[in-house]
Motif scaffolding. Structure first.
Motif, PDB file in Angstrom:
ATOM      1  N   ALA A 179       7.390  -9.193  50.495  1.00 23.17           N
ATOM      2  CA  ALA A 179       6.598  -7.983  50.239  1.00 23.17           C
ATOM      3  C   ALA A 179       5.405  -8.282  49.345  1.00 23.17           C
ATOM      4  O   ALA A 179       4.312  -7.753  49.535  1.00 23.17           O
ATOM      5  CB  ALA A 179       7.471  -6.909  49.601  1.00 23.17           C
ATOM      6  N   GLU A 183      11.646  -9.291  48.598  1.00 21.13           N
ATOM      7  CA  GLU A 183      10.635  -8.981  47.582  1.00 21.13           C
ATOM      8  C   GLU A 183       9.479  -9.959  47.635  1.00 21.13           C
ATOM      9  O   GLU A 183       8.323  -9.576  47.518  1.00 21.13           O
ATOM     10  CB  GLU A 183      11.253  -9.077  46.189  1.00 21.13           C
ATOM     11  CG  GLU A 183      11.732  -7.771  45.652  1.00 21.13           C
ATOM     12  CD  GLU A 183      12.376  -7.949  44.300  1.00 21.13           C
ATOM     13  OE1 GLU A 183      11.910  -8.790  43.514  1.00 21.13           O
ATOM     14  OE2 GLU A 183      13.358  -7.243  44.041  1.00 21.13           O
ATOM     15  N   LYS A 225      15.846  -0.022  50.046  1.00 13.15           N
ATOM     16  CA  LYS A 225      15.799   1.318  49.465  1.00 13.15           C
ATOM     17  C   LYS A 225      17.180   1.983  49.394  1.00 13.15           C
ATOM     18  O   LYS A 225      17.481   2.698  48.440  1.00 13.15           O
ATOM     19  CB  LYS A 225      14.861   2.219  50.277  1.00 13.15           C
ATOM     20  CG  LYS A 225      13.385   1.902  50.130  1.00 13.15           C
ATOM     21  CD  LYS A 225      12.703   2.614  48.984  1.00 13.15           C
ATOM     22  CE  LYS A 225      12.611   4.113  49.189  1.00 13.15           C
ATOM     23  NZ  LYS A 225      11.883   4.766  48.080  1.00 13.15           N
ATOM     24  N   VAL A 227       2.313  -6.094  41.663  1.00 13.71           N
ATOM     25  CA  VAL A 227       3.050  -6.734  42.748  1.00 13.71           C
ATOM     26  C   VAL A 227       3.965  -5.701  43.392  1.00 13.71           C
ATOM     27  O   VAL A 227       4.772  -5.069  42.713  1.00 13.71           O
ATOM     28  CB  VAL A 227       3.900  -7.899  42.205  1.00 13.71           C
ATOM     29  CG1 VAL A 227       4.752  -8.493  43.312  1.00 13.71           C
ATOM     30  CG2 VAL A 227       3.015  -8.959  41.588  1.00 13.71           C
ATOM     31  N   GLY A 228       3.847  -5.535  44.698  1.00 19.80           N
ATOM     32  CA  GLY A 228       4.713  -4.605  45.420  1.00 19.80           C
ATOM     33  C   GLY A 228       6.094  -5.195  45.625  1.00 19.80           C
ATOM     34  O   GLY A 228       6.219  -6.376  45.939  1.00 19.80           O
ATOM     35  N   ALA A 229       7.137  -4.381  45.420  1.00 15.96           N
ATOM     36  CA  ALA A 229       8.518  -4.837  45.611  1.00 15.96           C
ATOM     37  C   ALA A 229       9.331  -3.731  46.280  1.00 15.96           C
ATOM     38  O   ALA A 229      10.400  -3.357  45.807  1.00 15.96           O
ATOM     39  CB  ALA A 229       9.139  -5.273  44.298  1.00 15.96           C
ATOM     40  N   ILE A 230       8.787  -3.186  47.370  1.00 11.60           N
ATOM     41  CA  ILE A 230       9.436  -2.166  48.210  1.00 11.60           C
ATOM     42  C   ILE A 230       9.702  -0.855  47.465  1.00 11.60           C
ATOM     43  O   ILE A 230       8.938   0.088  47.615  1.00 11.60           O
ATOM     44  CB  ILE A 230      10.761  -2.676  48.829  1.00 11.60           C
ATOM     45  CG1 ILE A 230      10.614  -4.092  49.369  1.00 11.60           C
ATOM     46  CG2 ILE A 230      11.214  -1.713  49.936  1.00 11.60           C
ATOM     47  CD1 ILE A 230       9.760  -4.262  50.564  1.00 11.60           C
ATOM     48  N   ASP A 231      10.754  -0.826  46.649  1.00 10.00           N
ATOM     49  CA  ASP A 231      11.138   0.433  46.003  1.00 10.00           C
ATOM     50  C   ASP A 231      10.536   0.578  44.611  1.00 10.00           C
ATOM     51  O   ASP A 231      10.798   1.555  43.918  1.00 10.00           O
ATOM     52  CB  ASP A 231      12.659   0.558  45.938  1.00 10.00           C
ATOM     53  CG  ASP A 231      13.296  -0.589  45.154  1.00 10.00           C
ATOM     54  OD1 ASP A 231      12.570  -1.525  44.775  1.00 10.00           O
ATOM     55  OD2 ASP A 231      14.507  -0.541  44.936  1.00 10.00           O
ATOM     56  N   ARG A 232       9.762  -0.404  44.196  1.00  9.89           N
ATOM     57  CA  ARG A 232       9.117  -0.371  42.873  1.00  9.89           C
ATOM     58  C   ARG A 232       7.900  -1.291  42.915  1.00  9.89           C
ATOM     59  O   ARG A 232       7.739  -2.088  43.824  1.00  9.89           O
ATOM     60  CB  ARG A 232      10.106  -0.868  41.815  1.00  9.89           C
ATOM     61  CG  ARG A 232      10.460  -2.332  41.970  1.00  9.89           C
ATOM     62  CD  ARG A 232      11.723  -2.701  41.235  1.00  9.89           C
ATOM     63  NE  ARG A 232      12.889  -2.064  41.845  1.00  9.89           N
ATOM     64  CZ  ARG A 232      14.124  -2.114  41.325  1.00  9.89           C
ATOM     65  NH1 ARG A 232      14.353  -2.756  40.197  1.00  9.89           N
ATOM     66  NH2 ARG A 232      15.139  -1.528  41.941  1.00  9.89           N
ATOM     67  N   GLY A 265       7.269   1.096  51.745  1.00  7.99           N
ATOM     68  CA  GLY A 265       7.500   0.652  50.375  1.00  7.99           C
ATOM     69  C   GLY A 265       6.247   0.036  49.788  1.00  7.99           C
ATOM     70  O   GLY A 265       5.196  -0.030  50.438  1.00  7.99           O
ATOM     71  N   PHE A 266       6.376  -0.405  48.552  1.00 10.27           N
ATOM     72  CA  PHE A 266       5.238  -1.029  47.882  1.00 10.27           C
ATOM     73  C   PHE A 266       5.099  -2.474  48.349  1.00 10.27           C
ATOM     74  O   PHE A 266       6.068  -3.229  48.322  1.00 10.27           O
ATOM     75  CB  PHE A 266       5.464  -1.027  46.368  1.00 10.27           C
ATOM     76  CG  PHE A 266       5.490   0.353  45.766  1.00 10.27           C
ATOM     77  CD1 PHE A 266       4.351   1.130  45.716  1.00 10.27           C
ATOM     78  CD2 PHE A 266       6.664   0.871  45.242  1.00 10.27           C
ATOM     79  CE1 PHE A 266       4.372   2.403  45.151  1.00 10.27           C
ATOM     80  CE2 PHE A 266       6.696   2.136  44.672  1.00 10.27           C
ATOM     81  CZ  PHE A 266       5.551   2.897  44.635  1.00 10.27           C
ATOM     82  N   VAL A 267       3.916  -2.840  48.790  1.00 13.55           N
ATOM     83  CA  VAL A 267       3.676  -4.227  49.181  1.00 13.55           C
ATOM     84  C   VAL A 267       2.346  -4.714  48.628  1.00 13.55           C
ATOM     85  O   VAL A 267       1.485  -3.913  48.269  1.00 13.55           O
ATOM     86  CB  VAL A 267       3.656  -4.401  50.719  1.00 13.55           C
ATOM     87  CG1 VAL A 267       5.018  -4.108  51.314  1.00 13.55           C
ATOM     88  CG2 VAL A 267       2.589  -3.541  51.348  1.00 13.55           C
ATOM     89  N   ARG A 291       5.612  -3.971  40.271  1.00 12.74           N
ATOM     90  CA  ARG A 291       5.708  -4.669  39.001  1.00 12.74           C
ATOM     91  C   ARG A 291       4.320  -5.003  38.497  1.00 12.74           C
ATOM     92  O   ARG A 291       3.389  -5.183  39.270  1.00 12.74           O
ATOM     93  CB  ARG A 291       6.532  -5.952  39.166  1.00 12.74           C
ATOM     94  CG  ARG A 291       7.938  -5.700  39.658  1.00 12.74           C
ATOM     95  CD  ARG A 291       8.880  -6.804  39.219  1.00 12.74           C
ATOM     96  NE  ARG A 291      10.253  -6.469  39.569  1.00 12.74           N
ATOM     97  CZ  ARG A 291      10.921  -6.973  40.610  1.00 12.74           C
ATOM     98  NH1 ARG A 291      10.340  -7.858  41.400  1.00 12.74           N
ATOM     99  NH2 ARG A 291      12.162  -6.617  40.828  1.00 12.74           N
TER     100      ARG A 291
END
Lengths: 142, 142
Positions: A88, A85, A70, B121-126, B6-8, B128
């Motif tokens: 995650a 990633e 981040k 799909v989670g990628a912490i700060d975003r 974050g997004f996971v 997808r």
DNA sequence: GTAGAAAAGTGGGATAAAGTGGCAGATTAG
DNA sequence: CTAATCTGCCACTTTATCCCACTTTTCTAC
């Protein structure tokens, strides 16, 4: 002040037909003691670990990893972030229910080749969940 | 203070015939917890991402990144500027509706080659959004 | 050690939440 | 004004979570 011994020990538990499994009392107790802050709502991060095991972290430790990504956030990705990633992507944040259980989602269950029985193994900063046979195979005779 | 994991995770959802798709509950919950400021009205920025995927950001993060670009902007053009312009040009700010869904516009849908099924799909700060087959292709066997 | 109490672990039914699809009214563009 | 699109709403299915009951294990006091 809480003594932080980390996760230790080995515990066999059963999954029920809803893919729930009780956290071993000692693992649960350690989590509650160390991460007893109100914003921690009994949450655990599960990831695909090496050799078919599932790894469990406390969300605070996960956050430390995530912060790294981040703080360097930009439209374009750094190659170093891609490894995290992928972790995650295969991770799952689960909550501990009122009976002290967590749910293992289908993908993680498949990764660990879990059937009805699962073995929790303490590994200081994380715990691992194994298919008992796979675990025996790996640590055979030791 | 909220724990920012974050997004996971990875979640398969269906588009309806109006190109709406439900946000996975865990992604939605994370957005609501972290971006609970009043000026954030459940808004998400969608962009064309690498490898045919769509990338989703929280509007606050988007703003932070955009500011960074602006401060580094110079009179002379460089290739990165153009790339960022293209990202901005193709971005779409969407709102989360009362049923927890967002709409994927035609251009983004085409970019991601989406059919009826989409994988978040989670990628912490975003996060997808992928065509399931494309995703499997990219991370084959892993 | 043993008995009773407490805690841990397990299972299942009930309840709540998430996800999906369709319809209808509102909004916008032509 | 009409057609096309967008948004909210509702109904239904599936999945997750809660809640309670029961069994087994561990703990405690004597």
């Amino acid at each position: 002040m809480v003594i932080k011994t980390g996760f230790v020990g080995k515990y066999q538990h059963n999954l029920d037909d809803k893919n729930r499994v009780s956290l071993p009392a000692k693992i649960k107790k350690y989590i509650e003691e160390v991460a007893s802050s109100p914003e921690f709502g009994g949450r655990i991060m599960l990831t695909k670990g090496p050799d078919n095991c599932i790894e469990g972290f406390m969300v605070g430790d996960w956050q430390t990893m995530a912060e790294k990504v981040k703080t360097n956030m930009s439209f374009k990705r750094n190659p170093e972030d891609e490894e995290l990633e992928e972790i995650a992507m295969n991770a799952d944040q689960v909550t501990i229910d009122k009976s002290g259980r967590i749910m293992i989602n289908a993908e993680l269950k498949k990764h660990a080749e879990l059937g009805k029985s699962a073995v929790f193994v303490g590994a200081i900063d994380r715990f691992r969940i194994w298919n008992p046979d796979k675990l025996a195979e790996k640590y055979n005779g030791r």
